[in-house]
Structures are given as structure tokens and as C-alpha cells.
Design an enzyme around this catalytic site. Structure first.
Site, PDB file in Angstrom:
ATOM      1  N   GLU A 134      -4.782   7.109  -0.705  1.00 18.62           N
ATOM      2  CA  GLU A 134      -3.911   8.059  -1.410  1.00 18.62           C
ATOM      3  C   GLU A 134      -2.908   8.718  -0.465  1.00 18.62           C
ATOM      4  O   GLU A 134      -2.653   9.912  -0.516  1.00 18.62           O
ATOM      5  CB  GLU A 134      -4.757   9.094  -2.161  1.00 18.62           C
ATOM      6  CG  GLU A 134      -5.617   8.422  -3.221  1.00 18.62           C
ATOM      7  CD  GLU A 134      -6.391   9.405  -4.065  1.00 18.62           C
ATOM      8  OE1 GLU A 134      -5.872  10.511  -4.297  1.00 18.62           O
ATOM      9  OE2 GLU A 134      -7.501   9.055  -4.494  1.00 18.62           O
TER      10      GLU A 134
ATOM     11  N   THR B  80     -11.181   1.997  -6.570  1.00 14.88           N
ATOM     12  CA  THR B  80     -12.444   2.695  -6.798  1.00 14.88           C
ATOM     13  C   THR B  80     -12.849   2.571  -8.262  1.00 14.88           C
ATOM     14  O   THR B  80     -12.019   2.749  -9.156  1.00 14.88           O
ATOM     15  CB  THR B  80     -12.307   4.173  -6.416  1.00 14.88           C
ATOM     16  OG1 THR B  80     -11.986   4.270  -5.030  1.00 14.88           O
ATOM     17  CG2 THR B  80     -13.597   4.932  -6.681  1.00 14.88           C
TER      18      THR B  80
ATOM     19  N   GLY C 249       0.825  -1.194   0.000  1.00 13.87           N
ATOM     20  CA  GLY C 249       0.000   0.000   0.000  1.00 13.87           C
ATOM     21  C   GLY C 249       0.860   1.243   0.000  1.00 13.87           C
ATOM     22  O   GLY C 249       1.049   1.896  -1.024  1.00 13.87           O
TER      23      GLY C 249
END
Length: 390
Positions: free
Chosen positions: A369, A170, A142
Site C-alpha cells: 500500500e 490479501t 506495483g
């Protein structure tokens, strides 16, 4: 005694030009007409009506609005920031859809793609006819994208063969094209993977307690064969995906101001209408302390978003500025949402009010993010000159 305007206490929107204010009002009207009365239901059922909303959002010119040409609006960074704010005032999932499409899918095609790739995808993505997704995060990677395991290798005929898995994507299961980042022997490269390519499958992630009004999926690439024309030719290395994330993080730091504002206004309205011990909740000192703190946090966030918008429009915005903005504004929005929930009491945990829905969403925004910890280290390195990631 004159009253502060709780929506914009310092009249910061007066710094916007006429076009930017028009975009603000247009997006706010879209949210009011198409989203506000329905989003709690979408959150509760874990759905997002992409087929219904994407064409409307595209017609408004919000998809890739900060890009030029190819059907994009070419709006200012300030306009994009205001649009994100008004979208996230409704729900982080709505803003995520728009920012993923524009900043994580259209931006890399616009910045690093070939002319053929731009002509093929950007007009369709801008209109909402097509939906895109961004494949960087992996199940085991990540915050450290340099350790990605998705690989792309050339075969003898010049095609590329991709293998790997991407996680927490997403729009992943509804996307017509995925921008997938993979390790090659030359470094990290970006690939455009159209829906239906043999070996490319998706699985939607359910059982979420946050960003429920948003489609989240896992991407699976098993011997996916792509022509050489599928590679984004303009970038090699982590600079490619990280530049996309900086674009999207700008939208986040502006967007969460909208979530914070909605939570504050909900708590303020509730505190002036709900009575306990014979008077409104807002008449108690402890409640006013919360409301005043929330107002201060909201103003700080608005000021920071406006300043960073101006820097971006002047070409002076740096990644550490964006990290500072995301770190500060998401943290402030979460604090406001949590304090707002306490003012609403038990009513604050229902979907009748937007507060806990926003708070749950912001827990995801805090992480995606770039986690709070990573942005803390980016800011820490910027002020000390010393990297502390390991």
C-alpha cells in the site's frame, strides 16, 4: 521515582471518548481470548482461520466499522485507529484482514457502488458472512498503477469482458467477491467479481517469510464476462483505487503502533527478568539506551496516530498526511522491533516471543500500500512543490 506507563507514557488514550475506549477494550479482549495464544502457530504453519475468526470479528462490528449504514457501525476514525492498533498488537495479518475487508472492499462499494451493490454486499461483508479482496497490484505494476495491464472491454451486448492478472492480493483465494480495477477505454474502472464467475481463478502464494498468518493470492481473469451492473458507477480513473488506499493506509499507520508496543513490552519484560553478569539486562546502560529510544519512538507514533485520527474525524485529513504517517510510523515500528530483538538475543528469533514475527511482518507493511520510497516522494513533493517520481 514515578514510573512512565510503558503502554501509554503520555496517557494519550485519555483523549478518547467513552465509546472509543470501549472499542479499545473490546478488541483487546477479543485478541487476548482468541488470538494471542494461537497466532505464533498460525504464523509457523502459514495459516489464518478465516472461517473461525471472521464471524466473531463481524459480530464485534469491526468490519467496515468507520462506514455508516448497511450493517456498519458508523464509528469514529479514532475508534477505527484504536481497533487497528489492538489488532496489530497481535499480528499484522489480523489487522490486514480487517483493513482490507473494511477499507479496500467495503469502502469502495459504500462510496462508489450502486444501491443494489451496497444492499447485496455490505451487510454480508460487515457481518463476516462474506469475505472480500482488492485487486489492484499486478505482477509488473506495483508502485505505478497507471501502467496496469488488466483490461475490461465491452462486448456488443453491453457486458464487460475482463482479462488480466493481479498479484499479492490479501484474502484473494478465500474471497467471495473481488473488487478488481481494470483499464477501460474511458479510464480505470472498478468491477465486482463474485467467486465462481467463469474465467476467474485464484492461486495462493506460499513460501512467504512475512505475513504468514494471512492469506495471499494471485487473481487470474481470463475472458471473465460481467454484466454492466458489476461496475462501480461512482468513479472513473485512478482516484478510485487511490482513495481506497488512503483509507487503508490510515489503518496501517495506527495499526503498527500496536506491533511496536508489543515488541517494546516484550523487550522491557525480558530485560528486567533476564540476568547476565549478576544483574538484569535492564540495569546496563546500553540496554537502557535501547529501551529509552524505543519508548520515544513509540510515543512519537502514538502522538502522530492520535493527531491524524482527529484530523480524519474533522474531515481535514489529506493524502499527504497519510503518507507522512505511514512513512514515520512503519519506520519507527521496524526500528523498535529490531532493537527489541537484540535485547532478547537468541531467544528473539523464536516464535516463543513475538518480536521477530512482528519484525518480519513489518517488512511487508513497509512495502505494501505504498512503499517507503513512494511515501517519501509524496512527502517530498508536499514540502517542495516539486514532483520527483520520474
Amino acid at each position: 521515582m514515578p514510573h512512565l506507563n510503558p503502554i501509554d507514557a503520555l496517557d494519550l488514550d485519555s483523549e478518547l471518548d467513552d465509546d472509543e475506549r470501549l472499542i479499545r477494550d473490546t478488541v483487546a479482549a477479543f485478541v487476548r481470548d482468541h488470538v494471542t495464544d494461537h497466532v505464533a502457530g498460525w504464523f509457523e504453519t502459514g495459516t489464518f482461520p478465516t472461517d473461525e475468526l471472521a464471524p466473531i470479528i463481524g459480530k464485534l462490528g469491526l468490519l467496515g466499522m468507520h462506514l455508516d449504514g448497511y450493517g456498519c457501525a458508523g464509528a469514529s476514525a479514532a475508534a477505527y485507529g484504536v481497533a487497528c492498533r489492538e489488532l496489530e498488537a497481535a499480528d499484522s495479518g489480523l489487522r490486514s484482514f480487517v483493513s482490507v475487508q473494511g477499507s479496500l472492499v467495503m469502502f469502495p462499494i459504500h462510496r462508489y457502488g450502486s444501491e443494489e451493490q451496497k444492499q447485496e454486499w455490505l451487510p454480508r461483508l460487515a457481518s463476516g458472512e462474506a469475505v472480500g479482496c482488492f485487486g489492484l497490484t499486478e505482477p509488473d505494476q506495483g508502485s505505478d498503477p497507471g501502467g496496469m495491464r488488466t483490461v475490461a472491454k465491452r462486448d456488443g451486448g453491453g457486458d464487460w469482458i475482463l482479462n488480466g492478472t493481479k498479484m499479492w492480493i490479501t484474502n484473494g483465494s478465500i474471497a467471495d467477491v473481488a473488487v478488481v480495477w481494470a483499464r477501460t477505454e474511458d479510464g480505470i474502472r472498478g468491477f465486482l467479481v463474485p467467486k465462481g464467475t467463469p474465467g476467474f481463478t485464484t492461486s495462493e502464494i506460499h513460501s512467504k517469510l512475512s505475513l504468514r498468518a494471512s492469506v495471499t493470492a494471485e487473481l487470474h481473469l481470463e475472458d471473465v464476462r460481467l454484466p454492466s451492473s458489476a461496475v462501480l458507477p461512482g468513479v472513473t480513473g485512478l482516484r478510485g483505487p487511490l482513495s481506497c488506499l488512503s483509507e487503508a493506509r490510515f489503518g496501517i499507520l495506527c495499526g503498527v503502533v500496536g506491533a511496536a508496543r508489543t515488541c517494546y513490552l516484550s523487550a522491557l519484560d525480558y530485560s528486567t527478568t533476564r540476568e547476565q553478569f549478576g544483574r538484569p539486562l535492564g540495569g546496563f546502560q546500553l540496554t537502557q539506551r535501547k529501551l529509552a529510544g524505543m519508548q520515544v519512538g513509540l510515543v512519537h507514533s502514538q502522538l502522530l496516530a492520535l493527531r491524524l485520527s482527529k484530523l480524519k474525524d474533522a474531515g481535514q485529513l489529506r493524502p499527504e498526511h497519510v503518507s507522512l504517517g505511514k512513512l514515520a510510523n512503519v519506520r519507527a515500528a521496524l526500528d523498535i522491533a529490531r532493537d527489541a530483538r537484540t535485547i532478547l538475543g537468541a531467544n528473539g528469533i523464536t516464535t516463543e516471543y513475538p518480536v521477530l514475527r512482528h519484525a518480519n511482518n513489518l517488512e511487508t507493511v513497509l512495502t505494501y500500500e505504498g512503499t517507503e520510497e513512494i511515501h517519501t516522494l509524496v512527502v517530498g513533493e508536499s514540502v517542495t512543490g516539486l514532483a520527483a517520481y520520474r
